[in-house]
Every structure is written in structure tokens, then in C-alpha cells.
Write a protein that holds these residues in place. Structure first.
Motif, short mmCIF file in Angstrom:
data_model
loop_
_atom_site.label_atom_id
_atom_site.label_comp_id
_atom_site.label_asym_id
_atom_site.label_seq_id
_atom_site.Cartn_x
_atom_site.Cartn_y
_atom_site.Cartn_z
N UNK A 50 -1.59 1.98 -3.35
CA UNK A 50 -0.23 2.13 -2.85
C UNK A 50 0.74 2.37 -3.99
N UNK A 51 1.84 3.07 -3.71
CA UNK A 51 2.87 3.22 -4.74
C UNK A 51 3.38 1.84 -5.16
N UNK A 74 0.99 -4.75 3.50
CA UNK A 74 0.25 -5.76 2.75
C UNK A 74 -1.13 -5.21 2.45
N UNK A 75 -1.68 -5.68 1.38
CA UNK A 75 -3.01 -5.28 0.96
C UNK A 75 -4.04 -5.74 1.99
N UNK A 79 -4.28 -0.49 8.86
CA UNK A 79 -3.25 0.41 9.39
C UNK A 79 -2.31 0.86 8.29
N UNK A 80 -2.04 -0.02 7.33
CA UNK A 80 -1.25 0.35 6.16
C UNK A 80 -2.00 1.39 5.34
N UNK A 81 -3.29 1.17 5.16
CA UNK A 81 -4.12 2.10 4.42
C UNK A 81 -4.16 3.45 5.13
N UNK A 82 -4.29 3.44 6.44
CA UNK A 82 -4.29 4.68 7.22
C UNK A 82 -3.00 5.44 7.00
N UNK A 88 -0.47 11.03 2.14
CA UNK A 88 -0.81 11.74 0.91
C UNK A 88 0.27 11.59 -0.14
N UNK A 89 0.65 12.70 -0.76
CA UNK A 89 1.66 12.67 -1.82
C UNK A 89 3.04 12.25 -1.31
N UNK A 90 3.29 12.48 -0.04
CA UNK A 90 4.58 12.10 0.53
C UNK A 90 4.81 10.59 0.50
N UNK A 91 3.76 9.81 0.36
CA UNK A 91 3.88 8.35 0.33
C UNK A 91 4.77 7.89 -0.82
N UNK A 92 4.78 8.62 -1.89
CA UNK A 92 5.60 8.25 -3.06
C UNK A 92 7.09 8.43 -2.79
#
Length: 147
Positions: A50-51, A74-75, A79-82, A88-92
Motif C-alpha cells: 500500500x502507499x 488495514x493490513x 477487500x482493501x487488497x482488492x 493500480x498506479x491510481x492508488x497513489x
């Protein structure tokens, strides 16, 4: 902070134990493949995927300034991982807040979800959305989106 590393640590430990057993039985190739699988699984469930998270107050301040959504996560949450992987890159471009590192963030998530720490909870323009579709979240990042 250590809480976020419990699942990845257990995955590495279990993988190591099973791989050691396979090596002792003469199955070094199978042990290597299995250990690699466990290491990848641990990496995917670690906070490293995660960022870099910010605190809840800082995320709200940044969101008010730039209009980008805040993601409470949370780690170990699949669902957070999904959401993270599908963005992708947009997560940043989002503001990520780890509820295990910030008690205020956990309280905000509980307030938005009837007392439950349900994540991911994405806050867009001050409105919480629990486990939204990643495509919808990506649409919130476009400049033409209504917010």
C-alpha cells in the motif's frame, strides 16, 4: 504498528517450517516453490503493498485541499487488497489511512459503519462509502467527476 505485520510474519514462519520439512524429506525443489509462494503471499498482505499511510487528520486536510478521496484500510484485509490492486498506479493518488496505526481513523470508520471497523471505507467529499467498487473509486479521481 506491529499489528500490521502479524499476518505476513505468520505466513513467512509457516512457509519456512513447511519448506524445512520438505527439504529434510529430500524435496528441495518443492520446498523452494512453496517458500516462494508463502513469501509472495506475505508480501501481498504486508503494508508494503500500500502507499505510505498518513494520519486521519492529515488525510482530511489533504483531501479538502485537493479533492482526492481518503481510503481507510488495514493490513490483511482482502477487500482493501482488492481495491489497491485493481486501482493500480491510481492508488497513489488517494490518501491512505491505516486504521491500525491511527486510533482516530479507527473511530472515524466505526462512526461511518455503525460501530464496525469495516474497511475499505472511502470518504469522498465528506461522505463515507464502505467497500466501494474500484472502478467507482477510480472515477472519483477524474477531474470531470462530480465528487
Amino acid at each position: 504498528m506491529m499489528r500490521a505485520w502479524i499476518l505476513p510474519s505468520l505466513l513467512v514462519l509457516c512457509g519456512s517450517v513447511v519448506a524445512t520439512g520438505l527439504v529434510l524429506n529430500g524435496d528441495a525443489g518443492e520446498a523452494a516453490v512453496l517458500l516462494l509462494f508463502f513469501l509472495l503471499l506475505a508480501g501481498v498482505h504486508s503494508p508494503l503493498v500500500f502507499p505510505r499511510p498518513v494520519g486521519a487528520l492529515e488525510a482530511r486536510r489533504r483531501s479538502e485541499a485537493d479533492g482526492r478521496p481518503v481510503v481507510y484500510w488495514r493490513s490483511g484485509c482482502r477487500y482493501c487488497l482488492r481495491l489497491r490492486l485493481r486501482l493500480g498506479r491510481d492508488a497513489r493518488r488517494l490518501h491512505w489511512v491505516d486504521i491500525w496505526r491511527d486510533p482516530e481513523a479507527a473511530a472515524a470508520v466505526r462512526a461511518a459503519n455503525g460501530g464496525n471497523e469495516t474497511v475499505p471505507t472511502v470518504v469522498v467529499a465528506g461522505r463515507p462509502h464502505t467497500n466501494p467498487d474500484p472502478a467507482w473509486v477510480r472515477a472519483q479521481l477524474s477531474p470531470s467527476s462530480p465528487g
